[in-house]
Design a protein around this motif. Structure first.
Motif, PDB file in Angstrom:
ATOM      1  N   GLY A   1     -10.309 -15.478   2.733  1.00 24.79           N
ATOM      2  CA  GLY A   1     -10.347 -14.146   3.339  1.00 24.79           C
ATOM      3  C   GLY A   1      -8.983 -13.641   3.731  1.00 24.79           C
ATOM      4  O   GLY A   1      -8.687 -12.446   3.575  1.00 24.79           O
ATOM      5  N   GLU A   2      -8.105 -14.512   4.224  1.00 24.36           N
ATOM      6  CA  GLU A   2      -6.767 -14.084   4.617  1.00 24.36           C
ATOM      7  C   GLU A   2      -5.977 -13.619   3.406  1.00 24.36           C
ATOM      8  O   GLU A   2      -5.254 -12.614   3.474  1.00 24.36           O
ATOM      9  CB  GLU A   2      -6.043 -15.237   5.320  1.00 24.36           C
ATOM     10  N   LYS A   3      -6.088 -14.324   2.278  1.00 25.48           N
ATOM     11  CA  LYS A   3      -5.388 -13.914   1.055  1.00 25.48           C
ATOM     12  C   LYS A   3      -5.960 -12.600   0.512  1.00 25.48           C
ATOM     13  O   LYS A   3      -5.219 -11.762  -0.004  1.00 25.48           O
ATOM     14  CB  LYS A   3      -5.494 -15.005  -0.005  1.00 25.48           C
ATOM     15  N   ILE A   4      -7.265 -12.436   0.636  1.00 28.56           N
ATOM     16  CA  ILE A   4      -7.885 -11.195   0.162  1.00 28.56           C
ATOM     17  C   ILE A   4      -7.394 -10.009   0.982  1.00 28.56           C
ATOM     18  O   ILE A   4      -7.016  -8.966   0.438  1.00 28.56           O
ATOM     19  CB  ILE A   4      -9.421 -11.323   0.213  1.00 28.56           C
ATOM     20  N   PHE A   5      -7.367 -10.160   2.318  1.00 24.22           N
ATOM     21  CA  PHE A   5      -6.857  -9.080   3.163  1.00 24.22           C
ATOM     22  C   PHE A   5      -5.399  -8.792   2.847  1.00 24.22           C
ATOM     23  O   PHE A   5      -4.977  -7.629   2.809  1.00 24.22           O
ATOM     24  CB  PHE A   5      -7.006  -9.453   4.646  1.00 24.22           C
ATOM     25  N   ALA A   6      -4.616  -9.833   2.618  1.00 22.99           N
ATOM     26  CA  ALA A   6      -3.202  -9.648   2.279  1.00 22.99           C
ATOM     27  C   ALA A   6      -3.065  -8.915   0.950  1.00 22.99           C
ATOM     28  O   ALA A   6      -2.122  -8.128   0.753  1.00 22.99           O
ATOM     29  CB  ALA A   6      -2.491 -10.990   2.220  1.00 22.99           C
ATOM     30  N   GLY A   7      -4.009  -9.157   0.034  1.00 23.98           N
ATOM     31  CA  GLY A   7      -3.969  -8.461  -1.258  1.00 23.98           C
ATOM     32  C   GLY A   7      -4.151  -6.966  -1.102  1.00 23.98           C
ATOM     33  O   GLY A   7      -3.435  -6.166  -1.722  1.00 23.98           O
ATOM     34  N   TRP A   8      -5.123  -6.559  -0.242  1.00 19.44           N
ATOM     35  CA  TRP A   8      -5.295  -5.119  -0.003  1.00 19.44           C
ATOM     36  C   TRP A   8      -4.019  -4.532   0.600  1.00 19.44           C
ATOM     37  O   TRP A   8      -3.594  -3.435   0.238  1.00 19.44           O
ATOM     38  CB  TRP A   8      -6.461  -4.864   0.959  1.00 19.44           C
ATOM     39  N   ASP A   9      -3.410  -5.268   1.519  1.00 20.30           N
ATOM     40  CA  ASP A   9      -2.190  -4.776   2.164  1.00 20.30           C
ATOM     41  C   ASP A   9      -1.063  -4.588   1.149  1.00 20.30           C
ATOM     42  O   ASP A   9      -0.326  -3.603   1.215  1.00 20.30           O
ATOM     43  CB  ASP A   9      -1.743  -5.747   3.263  1.00 20.30           C
ATOM     44  N   ARG A  10      -0.929  -5.522   0.212  1.00 18.29           N
ATOM     45  CA  ARG A  10       0.147  -5.398  -0.791  1.00 18.29           C
ATOM     46  C   ARG A  10      -0.059  -4.174  -1.676  1.00 18.29           C
ATOM     47  O   ARG A  10       0.906  -3.488  -2.039  1.00 18.29           O
ATOM     48  CB  ARG A  10       0.223  -6.664  -1.643  1.00 18.29           C
ATOM     49  N   VAL A  11      -1.312  -3.908  -2.029  1.00 22.03           N
ATOM     50  CA  VAL A  11      -1.591  -2.714  -2.830  1.00 22.03           C
ATOM     51  C   VAL A  11      -1.216  -1.454  -2.050  1.00 22.03           C
ATOM     52  O   VAL A  11      -0.549  -0.550  -2.569  1.00 22.03           O
ATOM     53  CB  VAL A  11      -3.077  -2.682  -3.243  1.00 22.03           C
ATOM     54  N   GLN A  12      -1.638  -1.397  -0.781  1.00 19.70           N
ATOM     55  CA  GLN A  12      -1.308  -0.247   0.059  1.00 19.70           C
ATOM     56  C   GLN A  12       0.196  -0.094   0.205  1.00 19.70           C
ATOM     57  O   GLN A  12       0.738   1.012   0.119  1.00 19.70           O
ATOM     58  CB  GLN A  12      -1.949  -0.435   1.435  1.00 19.70           C
ATOM     59  N   GLU A  13       0.891  -1.189   0.423  1.00 17.49           N
ATOM     60  CA  GLU A  13       2.344  -1.134   0.601  1.00 17.49           C
ATOM     61  C   GLU A  13       3.062  -0.695  -0.668  1.00 17.49           C
ATOM     62  O   GLU A  13       4.079   0.000  -0.603  1.00 17.49           O
ATOM     63  CB  GLU A  13       2.848  -2.516   1.045  1.00 17.49           C
ATOM     64  N   GLU A  14       2.535  -1.091  -1.824  1.00 16.06           N
ATOM     65  CA  GLU A  14       3.181  -0.690  -3.074  1.00 16.06           C
ATOM     66  C   GLU A  14       3.083   0.821  -3.276  1.00 16.06           C
ATOM     67  O   GLU A  14       4.042   1.457  -3.738  1.00 16.06           O
ATOM     68  CB  GLU A  14       2.551  -1.425  -4.248  1.00 16.06           C
ATOM     69  N   TYR A  15       1.953   1.399  -2.926  1.00 12.80           N
ATOM     70  CA  TYR A  15       1.858   2.861  -3.005  1.00 12.80           C
ATOM     71  C   TYR A  15       2.835   3.509  -2.037  1.00 12.80           C
ATOM     72  O   TYR A  15       3.500   4.498  -2.364  1.00 12.80           O
ATOM     73  CB  TYR A  15       0.423   3.313  -2.717  1.00 12.80           C
ATOM     74  N   GLY A  16       2.941   2.960  -0.832  1.00 16.63           N
ATOM     75  CA  GLY A  16       3.901   3.495   0.123  1.00 16.63           C
ATOM     76  C   GLY A  16       5.329   3.364  -0.374  1.00 16.63           C
ATOM     77  O   GLY A  16       6.164   4.254  -0.157  1.00 16.63           O
ATOM     78  N   ARG A  17       5.617   2.271  -1.047  1.00 15.19           N
ATOM     79  CA  ARG A  17       6.977   2.063  -1.583  1.00 15.19           C
ATOM     80  C   ARG A  17       7.319   3.109  -2.633  1.00 15.19           C
ATOM     81  O   ARG A  17       8.483   3.500  -2.781  1.00 15.19           O
ATOM     82  CB  ARG A  17       7.078   0.663  -2.185  1.00 15.19           C
TER      83      ARG A  17
END
Length: 439
Positions: A310-326
């Motif tokens: 679950g922690e890796k899955i949540f981190a995956g959503w965060d990376r996707v969100q951060e890439e759009y922000g980048r």
């Protein structure tokens, strides 16, 4: 990790009530000043039933009513806090009157009982329901129904010979995103003497045991316990694939007569149902055009057949969100829905991406700095005007302002404790202004 503070907030609503009157028995004559109430109907209700709403008006069939009585019924509906708007109309036939209330229901909040360990949730709910038959575990943000619920709890506590004040306030859900209507007591100094878990494995979990001091010897608070479970216990299950673990609610287990006053120090038992271990079976993406499905899967980094950490899955959503922000997509939304297959013990996700507009840097609005210090910010800010706004660079810069100001201002004297920040976007122009307030 220390327990995060929760700032409770109360949001008050107001509404206007309009009465619409029409006497159809005679178009030329005025409506009678008083008539027998023949029928009451309600429309617009989605959650409450018509009989429940009629009961709240306190109007009685076959009793004499006038316009003031009907208006008073509408006012009572508003004062409950259950409705954002109420209006009504009536018509008369002879000496009888029928009324229809048109209502728009308010959003209700789940009830949360903080430091009331004498009774479990079902017993507290039964006490509230005894004075509010329509109670279903939710209450308005304010109004007489909330006050009546507090009074019902106070009466129940009196059976333990405990004279306490019951308070209520709207606050953030400690284990969710929405708000709750929280009830707590003042006047009882109850401390947690011990914590026992339903899963014996937690008794030897060093990470959990290291943080139990945040609860032992402290005032009993379900809010504090729930935060502890969310921050210190749940992650240990999630990263092992127990995605549907159930923790709590906490219980106080005592012996002796139920009417005896509780001791000052109380033991707390926390039920644990770990559930099954799940594996990841895949994610289905939609709405994406800037990033390909391959790009998204690479960022997500959890592969089919992997343990569903679950922690890796949540981190995956965060990376996707951060890439759009980048890439300058500051309003991008990544919304996912999980689907569990209990036969194969797998979990899959459908993820909808709303990319929104891409933004470029426009201008600064700086407050709280000298002219010389403002110049330093303008010189060192990593995104220049008309460049694509990289949110990750902005967040890194904020961290430097807060934690390593000398890297930006050098020997220039500056005095501030916090940096308030806001990104003011203009989706039509595709620009973003950066507002920084040094306090």
């Amino acid at each position: 990790m220390p327990l995060r503070s929760r700032i409770a907030r109360v949001i008050m609503h107001s509404a206007l009530v309009y009465g619409f009157f029409a006497a159809i028995s005679s178009a030329q004559s005025p409506a009678p000043s008083s008539a027998t109430l023949h029928e009451i109907h309600v429309d617009g209700a989605k959650k409450l039933t018509e009989p429940q709403i009629i009961a709240l008006t306190e109007l009685q069939l076959n009793s004499p009513v006038d316009r003031d009585a009907l208006q008073a019924g509408a006012d009572k509906l508003i004062r409950t806090g259950l409705f954002t708007h109420v209006k009504y109309d009536f018509h008369t036939r002879g000496d009888q009157v029928s009324v229809i209330f048109h209502v728009e229901e308010n959003s209700l909040l789940p009830a949360f009982f903080d430091n009331i360990p004498w009774f479990d949730d079902s017993e507290l709910a039964a006490a509230i329901k005894s004075t509010n038959p329509a109670y279903d575990g939710t209450l308005p943000e304010s109004g007489p129904l909330v006050d009546a619920a507090a009074d019902a709890i106070k009466s129940l506590l009196a059976s333990h010979k405990l004279d306490v004040t019951v308070e209520h306030q709207v606050m953030q859900n400690p284990i969710g995103d929405a708000n709750v209507q929280s009830f707590s007591i003042e006047g009882a100094a109850l401390q947690i003497s011990s914590i026992e878990f339903g899963d014996p494995a937690l008794d030897s979990d060093r990470a959990v045991q290291a943080h139990l001091g945040e609860l032992r010897g402290r005032p009993y608070s379900r809010l504090a316990i729930d935060i502890f479970l969310t921050e210190q216990v749940r992650p240990g299950y999630l990263n092992k694939g127990f995605l549907r673990v159930k923790l709590g609610p906490p219980q106080v287990r005592l012996t002796g007569a139920p009417t005896e006053k509780l001791p000052d120090r109380i033991p707390v038992y926390i039920p644990v149902d770990a559930g099954s271990v799940y594996h990841f079976s895949g994610v289905q993406w939609s709405g994406n055009s800037v990033l390909s499905t391959e790009d998204l899967n690479t960022l997500f980094a959890v592969k089919p057949a992997d343990l569903a950490d679950g922690e890796k899955i949540f981190a995956g959503w965060d990376r996707v969100q951060e890439e759009y922000g980048r890439r300058g997509y500051l309003d991008a939304k990544v919304e996912h829905a999980e689907s569990f297959d209990d036969a194969t013990h797998t979990v899959s996700y459908k993820t909808r991406i709303t990319e929104g507009a891409q933004f470029k840097m426009a201008s600064f609005v700086l407050t709280g700095l000298s002219v010389a210090a403002e110049r330093k910010v303008l010189e060192t800010f990593p995104v220049q005007p008309n460049q694509l706004f990289d949110k990750s660079k902005f967040e890194t810069y904020l961290s430097r302002l807060q934690n390593k100001p000398a890297q930006i201002f050098g020997d220039l004297p500056v005095h501030y404790d916090n940096v308030g920040h806001w990104l003011r976007t203009d989706a039509v122009k595709g620009t973003v202004d950066v507002l920084l307030d040094f306090k």
